[in-house]
Design a protein around this motif. Structure first.
Motif, PDB file in Angstrom:
ATOM      1  N   GLU A  29      33.895  42.759  32.120  1.00  0.00           N
ATOM      2  CA  GLU A  29      33.914  43.177  30.717  1.00  0.00           C
ATOM      3  C   GLU A  29      34.282  44.658  30.604  1.00  0.00           C
ATOM      4  N   ILE A  30      33.716  45.455  31.499  1.00  0.00           N
ATOM      5  CA  ILE A  30      34.012  46.893  31.507  1.00  0.00           C
ATOM      6  C   ILE A  30      35.495  47.107  31.784  1.00  0.00           C
ATOM      7  N   ALA A  31      36.026  46.391  32.784  1.00  0.00           N
ATOM      8  CA  ALA A  31      37.435  46.528  33.152  1.00  0.00           C
ATOM      9  C   ALA A  31      38.331  46.181  31.970  1.00  0.00           C
ATOM     10  N   GLU A  32      38.001  45.118  31.270  1.00  0.00           N
ATOM     11  CA  GLU A  32      38.810  44.708  30.121  1.00  0.00           C
ATOM     12  C   GLU A  32      38.744  45.751  29.007  1.00  0.00           C
ATOM     13  N   ASP A  33      37.533  46.199  28.679  1.00  0.00           N
ATOM     14  CA  ASP A  33      37.360  47.194  27.611  1.00  0.00           C
ATOM     15  C   ASP A  33      38.042  48.516  27.952  1.00  0.00           C
ATOM     16  N   ALA A  34      37.914  48.929  29.219  1.00  0.00           N
ATOM     17  CA  ALA A  34      38.431  50.233  29.653  1.00  0.00           C
ATOM     18  C   ALA A  34      39.905  50.172  30.054  1.00  0.00           C
ATOM     19  N   GLN A  35      40.469  48.975  30.007  1.00  0.00           N
ATOM     20  CA  GLN A  35      41.869  48.758  30.389  1.00  0.00           C
ATOM     21  C   GLN A  35      42.143  49.256  31.812  1.00  0.00           C
ATOM     22  N   ILE A  36      41.269  48.818  32.718  1.00  0.00           N
ATOM     23  CA  ILE A  36      41.384  49.135  34.146  1.00  0.00           C
ATOM     24  C   ILE A  36      41.569  47.817  34.876  1.00  0.00           C
ATOM     25  N   LEU A  37      42.452  47.802  35.852  1.00  0.00           N
ATOM     26  CA  LEU A  37      42.638  46.599  36.653  1.00  0.00           C
ATOM     27  C   LEU A  37      41.328  46.226  37.336  1.00  0.00           C
ATOM     28  N   GLN A  38      41.083  44.937  37.417  1.00  0.00           N
ATOM     29  CA  GLN A  38      39.842  44.430  38.000  1.00  0.00           C
ATOM     30  C   GLN A  38      39.597  44.988  39.405  1.00  0.00           C
ATOM     31  N   ASN A  39      40.660  45.123  40.191  1.00  0.00           N
ATOM     32  CA  ASN A  39      40.467  45.600  41.565  1.00  0.00           C
ATOM     33  C   ASN A  39      40.207  47.107  41.644  1.00  0.00           C
ATOM     34  N   HIS A  40      40.273  47.836  40.539  1.00  0.00           N
ATOM     35  CA  HIS A  40      39.978  49.274  40.530  1.00  0.00           C
ATOM     36  C   HIS A  40      38.611  49.588  39.944  1.00  0.00           C
ATOM     37  N   ILE A  41      38.009  48.625  39.285  1.00  0.00           N
ATOM     38  CA  ILE A  41      36.764  48.908  38.566  1.00  0.00           C
ATOM     39  C   ILE A  41      35.611  49.231  39.508  1.00  0.00           C
ATOM     40  N   SER A  42      35.541  48.582  40.656  1.00  0.00           N
ATOM     41  CA  SER A  42      34.430  48.814  41.576  1.00  0.00           C
ATOM     42  C   SER A  42      34.368  50.266  42.036  1.00  0.00           C
ATOM     43  N   LYS A  43      35.512  50.837  42.354  1.00  0.00           N
ATOM     44  CA  LYS A  43      35.556  52.233  42.801  1.00  0.00           C
ATOM     45  C   LYS A  43      35.078  53.169  41.692  1.00  0.00           C
ATOM     46  N   THR A  44      35.544  52.938  40.485  1.00  0.00           N
ATOM     47  CA  THR A  44      35.150  53.793  39.368  1.00  0.00           C
ATOM     48  C   THR A  44      33.657  53.660  39.084  1.00  0.00           C
ATOM     49  N   LEU A  45      33.143  52.442  39.118  1.00  0.00           N
ATOM     50  CA  LEU A  45      31.707  52.227  38.907  1.00  0.00           C
ATOM     51  C   LEU A  45      30.898  52.925  39.995  1.00  0.00           C
ATOM     52  N   ARG A  46      31.351  52.828  41.240  1.00  0.00           N
ATOM     53  CA  ARG A  46      30.646  53.478  42.344  1.00  0.00           C
ATOM     54  C   ARG A  46      30.608  54.996  42.141  1.00  0.00           C
TER      55      ARG A  46
END
Length: 82
Positions: A29-46
């Motif tokens: 949901e965060i990836a979709e809202d933030a317009q970030i590719l799913q495979n990049h969201i984990s790094k940003t969250l970390r």
């Protein structure tokens, strides 16, 4: 480096914090809202977790982890909005 400067240096970090403002969400949901590719969201969250701006409220979960802003993250959002 001040946290606000750290956040502002990355549009992804800003967008993730905005996505979580007042919300509890799973990474997809965060990836979709933030317009970030799913495979990049984990790094940003970390990165944001390491800086104490967001937290996972069910870290034991393998899937469906829920994230929200910390008090520090809420202060940063106030600075970004204001």
């Amino acid at each position: 480096m001040k946290e606000i400067e750290y956040v502002k240096k990355s549009e992804k970090r800003v967008n993730v914090l905005k996505s979580l403002d007042g919300e509890v969400k799973i990474p997809s949901e965060i990836a979709e809202d933030a317009q970030i590719l799913q495979n990049h969201i984990s790094k940003t969250l970390r990165q944001l977790r390491e800086h104490g701006l967001i937290e996972c409220i069910n870290p034991e979960a393998k899937r469906g982890r829920l994230y929200r802003l910390t008090d520090k993250g809420k202060r940063i959002m106030g600075d970004l909005n204001g």
